[in-house]
Write an enzyme that holds these catalytic residues in place. Structure first.
Site, PDB file in Angstrom:
ATOM      1  N   ARG A  65       0.682  -1.301   0.186  1.00 21.84           N
ATOM      2  CA  ARG A  65       0.247  -0.239  -0.275  1.00 21.84           C
ATOM      3  C   ARG A  65       0.860   1.541  -0.251  1.00 21.84           C
ATOM      4  O   ARG A  65       1.763   0.816   0.868  1.00 21.84           O
ATOM      5  CB  ARG A  65      -0.706  -0.159   1.320  1.00 21.84           C
ATOM      6  CG  ARG A  65      -1.936   0.432   1.704  1.00 21.84           C
ATOM      7  CD  ARG A  65      -3.048   0.486   0.624  1.00 21.84           C
ATOM      8  NE  ARG A  65      -5.147   1.544   1.635  1.00 21.84           N
ATOM      9  CZ  ARG A  65      -5.767   1.902   0.396  1.00 21.84           C
ATOM     10  NH1 ARG A  65      -4.953   1.564  -0.472  1.00 21.84           N
ATOM     11  NH2 ARG A  65      -6.117   3.049   0.965  1.00 21.84           N
ATOM     12  N   THR A 347     -10.322   0.907  -8.280  1.00 25.52           N
ATOM     13  CA  THR A 347      -9.612  -0.031  -8.197  1.00 25.52           C
ATOM     14  C   THR A 347      -8.965  -1.015  -9.135  1.00 25.52           C
ATOM     15  O   THR A 347     -10.179  -1.361  -9.693  1.00 25.52           O
ATOM     16  CB  THR A 347      -9.946  -0.908  -7.120  1.00 25.52           C
ATOM     17  OG1 THR A 347      -9.592   0.601  -6.076  1.00 25.52           O
ATOM     18  CG2 THR A 347      -8.552  -1.377  -6.027  1.00 25.52           C
ATOM     19  N   ASN A 367      -6.383   4.973  -6.238  1.00 25.90           N
ATOM     20  CA  ASN A 367      -7.344   5.277  -5.965  1.00 25.90           C
ATOM     21  C   ASN A 367      -8.335   6.084  -6.354  1.00 25.90           C
ATOM     22  O   ASN A 367      -9.447   5.335  -6.817  1.00 25.90           O
ATOM     23  CB  ASN A 367      -7.003   6.390  -4.615  1.00 25.90           C
ATOM     24  CG  ASN A 367      -8.270   6.993  -3.782  1.00 25.90           C
ATOM     25  OD1 ASN A 367      -8.732   5.984  -3.369  1.00 25.90           O
ATOM     26  ND2 ASN A 367      -8.002   7.994  -3.373  1.00 25.90           N
ATOM     27  N   SER A 419     -10.257  -0.918   2.015  1.00 29.72           N
ATOM     28  CA  SER A 419     -11.405  -2.388   1.566  1.00 29.72           C
ATOM     29  C   SER A 419     -11.862  -3.281   1.026  1.00 29.72           C
ATOM     30  O   SER A 419     -11.961  -3.986   0.885  1.00 29.72           O
ATOM     31  CB  SER A 419     -13.207  -1.822   1.229  1.00 29.72           C
ATOM     32  OG  SER A 419     -13.030  -0.973   1.640  1.00 29.72           O
TER      33      SER A 419
END
Length: 534
Positions: A65, A347, A367, A419
């Protein structure tokens, strides 16, 4: 088999498998190819998660990430009026430190069998030689609201300065090809310490961005232990924090187990009711307790305690919707820290299974669509706007109406809550299912429904991903329905007390099921992905 949201990239991954590469090799090649052919979300300027299960049962979760740069500060997006600005979405200051190249490199070194260059070069050739623009891709590029319209380089490369690409034309990206060729020949060091890094930092400095040479050099992939749990005869291997998705799946499966929710069939009012009530309760917990575990003590044991889940299950009325005003985060008040949980739906996800039964699920992102829309001059890749996944103004709603606070506040080096929910399921210690999706905060609910459609309702993965889905996120107290539900079902749900709203989609789920030695793939028929296998 490779299942991806763009056909050319799926075929790139399959070609690696056909040449003897393993599932991790194919996943890396697919990821680089998507950066060329699916720039709306495929990337080298973003980040994501990779979940791996080898045929011998070994599992790993790679967190690549994006991270907040060292210059980032808690209130950096607060304007003179005390409210959050749009700088976390638009402009050079919106980008976190990219992790995709590092993540793929870590996976190749630890689990790969092919040479690094052999996995990057197919994408470099695609960028140099070009690929044929499809009708949906042409339509996406022509969108007047696209972030690409805000950046000179992006307009030149993707929009031809107003002469937009038409179906059947060839899109070439020579600057991106050169960048990928350097990464192929010099390894990930080029992106984080070499020529690409120097040129990225120079562009950041020239345009007021945050990322420095030290940020790039210091970036690290984090290995995390996957979350694991049991649902009936199936073993669930899924995403740990900073993903909220894995906790959500295990909580909701636990709340549904033993309710008889599936007795009336998939997408029946009874099934929708119980699933929506499980969603409502998970999203209430999600709003309070989840963040980056390296910066915040996520109460995993309490959230997944069987007694706690049984208590939550017991609060579900079998015939009536529970108003969200009566449901809140369920743990004792001593465990508390509100978080931001808005995410863009743009995504991408893909799954790979090789002939030996090794499986990989990857979800990665810029994003928003095309990230912040900025293409780095001379390098050809788009930048993420991942800083918007933090809580810009803790304690207050952001521009999307979502409340954020300390657990997901901006801190240097921190990773924002996500998520993304790559998931692998086994049965009797053998691979059964690989699944995941894009879709922002709807990902967890979309993935859960497809899993249940296969596990409890006996569907094949194609039928499961094509079945209409629904979404409840606690607040606002609304049940969102995709098109395709019958009027009778909608009436029954209204009579139970649900306030219904239409929604275009609830995640875009991709799945592979291993059924008696045969791999079955599913990608939504209404869209343009591909199941590629042999």
């Amino acid at each position: 088999m490779v299942v991806a949201q763009e056909p050319i990239a799926a075929d790139v991954g399959l070609a690696v498998l056909e040449k003897g590469g393993n599932a991790v090799d194919a996943a890396i090649a697919t990821g680089f190819a998507l950066a060329v052919t699916h720039p709306v979300a495929g990337n080298i300027g973003g980040g994501g998660f990779m979940l791996i299960r080898l045929a011998d049962g070994t599992t790993d979760f790679l967190d690549f990430r994006e991270t907040a740069p060292q210059k980032a500060a808690r209130d950096m997006y607060i304007g003179p009026d005390g409210n959050a600005t749009k700088d976390s979405i638009f402009g050079w200051r919106s980008s976190g430190v990219p992790g995709s190249v590092a993540g793929f490199a870590f996976a190749q070194k630890r689990f790969g069998s092919k040479k690094w260059a052999d996995l990057v070069n197919p994408a470099a050739r695609l960028a140099a030689d070009g690929f044929t623009v499809t009708r949906p891709f042409a339509a996406a590029l022509a969108n007047p609201n696209s972030a690409l319209n805000q950046d000179t380089e992006s307009k030149r490369i993707f929009l031809r300065d107003g002469n937009t690409y038409k179906e059947g034309e060839t899109l070439r990206q020579p600057e991106l090809a050169e960048t990928l060729e350097r990464i192929a020949s010099q390894g990930p060091r080029d992106f984080y310490e070499g020529e690409t890094a120097r040129r990225l930092v120079a562009a950041m400095t020239a345009h007021g961005g945050l990322i420095t040479a030290e940020d790039l050099k210091d970036y690290k992939v984090i290995e995390r232990r996957p979350l694991e749990g049991q649902y009936k005869a199936f073993h669930i291997i899924t995403s740990p924090p900073p993903s909220a998705g894995g906790i959500g799946l295990l909580q909701m499966f636990g709340m549904l187990d033993g309710t008889g929710y599936s007795d009336s069939g998939a997408d029946s009012p009874k099934a929708i009711h119980y699933e929506a009530e499980a969603m409502r309760r998970f999203y209430a917990d999600r709003s309070e307790y989840l963040g980056d575990p390296d910066y915040y003590n996520v109460p995993l044991k309490q959230l997944l305690n069987p007694a706690y889940i049984a208590w939550r299950r017991g609060t579900i009325d079998p015939t009536r919707a529970t108003p969200s005003t009566l449901i809140g985060p369920g743990l004792p008040k001593s465990v508390e820290a509100r978080v931001n949980w808005y995410e863009s739906t743009e995504t991408t996800h893909y799954n790979v299974v090789d002939s030996k039964g090794n499986a990989v699920a990857v979800t990665y992102t810029l994003n928003n669509s095309y990230g912040n829309g900025i293409t780095v001059p001379g390098l050809g890749f788009l930048l993420n706007d991942e800083m918007d996944d933090f809580a810009a103004k803790p304690g207050s709603p952001n521009m999307f109406g979502m409340i954020g606070a300390d657990a997901n506040a901006i801190e240097p080096g921190k990773r924002p809550l996500s998520s993304m929910t790559p998931t692998i399921i086994t049965k009797a210690n053998k691979l059964f299912m690989v699944v995941g999706a894009p879709g922002g905060s709807r990902i967890t609910n979309g993935v859960m429904q497809v899993i249940l459609d296969v596990l409890d309702f006996g569907m094949n993965p194609q039928d499961a991903v094509d079945l209409p889905r629904f979404h409840h996120q606690w607040k606002p107290d609304l049940l969102y329905l995709e098109s395709g539900f019958s009027p009778e079902t909608e009436t029954a749900l209204k009579n139970m007390g649900y306030d219904l709203r239409p929604i275009d989609n609830v995640a875009r789920v991709e799945a592979i099921v291993a059924n008696k030695g045969v791999l079955e793939g599913g990608t939504e028929s209404r869209l343009h992905g591909k199941v590629s296998g042999y």
